[in-house]
Write an enzyme that holds these catalytic residues in place. Sequence first.
Site, PDB file in Angstrom:
ATOM      1  N   TYR A 191     -15.552 -27.258  25.254  1.00 37.68           N
ATOM      2  CA  TYR A 191     -14.845 -27.226  26.547  1.00 37.68           C
ATOM      3  C   TYR A 191     -15.697 -27.775  27.681  1.00 37.68           C
ATOM      4  O   TYR A 191     -16.878 -27.998  27.534  1.00 37.68           O
ATOM      5  CB  TYR A 191     -14.258 -25.862  26.866  1.00 37.68           C
ATOM      6  CG  TYR A 191     -15.131 -24.631  26.950  1.00 37.68           C
ATOM      7  CD1 TYR A 191     -16.507 -24.669  27.071  1.00 37.68           C
ATOM      8  CD2 TYR A 191     -14.521 -23.375  26.923  1.00 37.68           C
ATOM      9  CE1 TYR A 191     -17.254 -23.523  27.167  1.00 37.68           C
ATOM     10  CE2 TYR A 191     -15.263 -22.211  27.023  1.00 37.68           C
ATOM     11  CZ  TYR A 191     -16.628 -22.285  27.147  1.00 37.68           C
ATOM     12  OH  TYR A 191     -17.360 -21.135  27.247  1.00 37.68           O
ATOM     13  N   GLU A 192     -15.010 -28.029  28.798  1.00 38.16           N
ATOM     14  CA  GLU A 192     -15.579 -28.726  29.960  1.00 38.16           C
ATOM     15  C   GLU A 192     -16.088 -30.117  29.597  1.00 38.16           C
ATOM     16  O   GLU A 192     -17.059 -30.609  30.180  1.00 38.16           O
ATOM     17  CB  GLU A 192     -16.710 -27.901  30.603  1.00 38.16           C
ATOM     18  CG  GLU A 192     -16.324 -26.478  30.945  1.00 38.16           C
ATOM     19  CD  GLU A 192     -15.103 -26.357  31.834  1.00 38.16           C
ATOM     20  OE1 GLU A 192     -14.735 -27.358  32.482  1.00 38.16           O
ATOM     21  OE2 GLU A 192     -14.495 -25.281  31.860  1.00 38.16           O
ATOM     22  N   GLY A 193     -15.422 -30.757  28.655  1.00 33.36           N
ATOM     23  CA  GLY A 193     -15.828 -32.086  28.193  1.00 33.36           C
ATOM     24  C   GLY A 193     -16.678 -31.954  26.960  1.00 33.36           C
ATOM     25  O   GLY A 193     -17.777 -31.387  27.012  1.00 33.36           O
TER      26      GLY A 193
END
Length: 597
Positions: free
Chosen positions: A439-441
Amino acid sequence: MQTYNAPLRDMKFVLNELHDFSKLTSIPAFSGVDADLVETVLEEAAKFTTRVLLPLNPVGDTEGCRLENGVVHTPTGFKEAYKQFCDGGWSSVSAPPEYGGQGLPESVGMLISEMICSTNLSFGLYPGLTAGAMTALRKYGSDELKSFYLPKMIDGTWSASMCLTEAQCGTDLGLVRTKAVPQGDDSYAVTGSKIFISAGEHDLTENIIHLVLARLPDAPEGIKGISLFLVPKFLPNEDGSLGARNPVVCTALEHKMGIKGSATCQISFDEAKGWLVGAPHKGMQAMFAMMNAERLGVGIQGLGITEVSYQSAVSYAKERLQGRALSGPKYPKLAADPIIVHPDVRRMLMTMRVNAEGCRALGTWVANALDIAEHTEDKAQRRDAEDFVALLTPVVKAMFTDMGSESANLAVQTYGGHGYIHDHGVEQFARDARITMIYEGTNGVQALDLVGRKLPAHMGRSLRGLFHPIADFVAEHKEHPLFSKMIEGLERALGALQLSTAHVAQKGMADPEEAGAAATDYLRLMGLVSLAYLWARTVTIAVSKLGAAEGPDKAFYTAKLSSARFFYDRILPESAALYLKIKSGKKSLMELPEDLF
């Protein structure tokens, strides 16, 4: 057994000795902060996290969250712990004083976040998402929005979520379909569905402030047509009391591999009332302010998992009796020796140890730069700090979480069969850590961001903030009689990074796939060189202090020297292989036709 004691001695070392905290206190914003105050704050954070959050970690994993009639109930004890968290002022540590925050440096907040993530990663996501949303609102929200919403978010009365992802778009946010229609009164009607929304619905706070990516009716296609909106769960009255419920509904909870105490929601907006944050069609600008804060925060999640995995594995390795030391029995009165005597067990423990200590040193370096970028009055200093934070953010996010997952799996391996079963709790670390790489890239996206955006920005200007201090350090210490061999290793690794940088820049300009093929290995190489520099600096400090040190301090510096030797002998040599992988190019990655996969 989930074992954790906050590594306060090492935290004080990286703050005060390695990175000289006094330099931060020369900035007017931190003039009232000193090392004694910070030490007290960290000690109190250690008490709260170990006494309150750590016992709830297995509870959250076993119970998870549940959705009943549109209401999400967090695991037993979470609500009470959150109240203690807010009452203790932990929600406001690094927040700006003008909105009710304590204004302590981000580097201090980072170490507190590490303790939270070590003891209860699921719990930490609730205030963590709020902190990221506050960053976007503080930088791009109107004065009216900031003065109305930030104080309640800072004191923890209200929390926040980031509503970016949709079923058809994750990394590619240009595919967002959620719509926002102007209502003629400065508000917008927001309609659409979002998935994977951490802390999107829960029972910890009286209101949840959603920051939502959506499109205006006149929005251009793609990423340039995205705007950001503030959409509260309950519409506040002018006095801050709660009014009508906004049509924002949690339609489902995701059933996940880990972080089960964190509510990961599917959220539906049905003409929900919201307000624009920033300029129309400039939502990605505001979103990246939020995402960059979250990416640094996720990196610290990896560090937190690394530390608790290490401590739990050490505790077990000292107690578990299996076999005899290869050099002969170390504990002849026992039926067998504890497994910590075995070289391969020590390999795993030392890997976890240097991962944790190295990442803490690097994370604090970046957090210090973030403090300078936010608060210095020197424009040149601010620019350099901003460049440094931008360059190292993808490295912190990706490498720290890679190491967190690696360390969690090493802890399971140390425990053997007992690590694989639920009872001892270390398999939870492996499951919880896995999401941090996604997550978050994803970490692959972080690597692409590094080679595609950060390296070429400003003609490579940001590299100076990393390359120059390392080169200067090598030149100054190259002939040192005690650790010249270590400096030679650092110099070789830096040379590999410099050559790799030139290769990626040259090949990437002609063929973007060449840069993409090298990206993950390049990020890892930059991270290892950064760690090598900090370990070398650690050695110079330890050597200078060891002669006069006694008792616990002497043991601390002695251990630092051993850890540094392990890093240089067993971890840093990977840099040579990474250089060869980068130089090999894209051919072996890209030549196999799709239909042969």
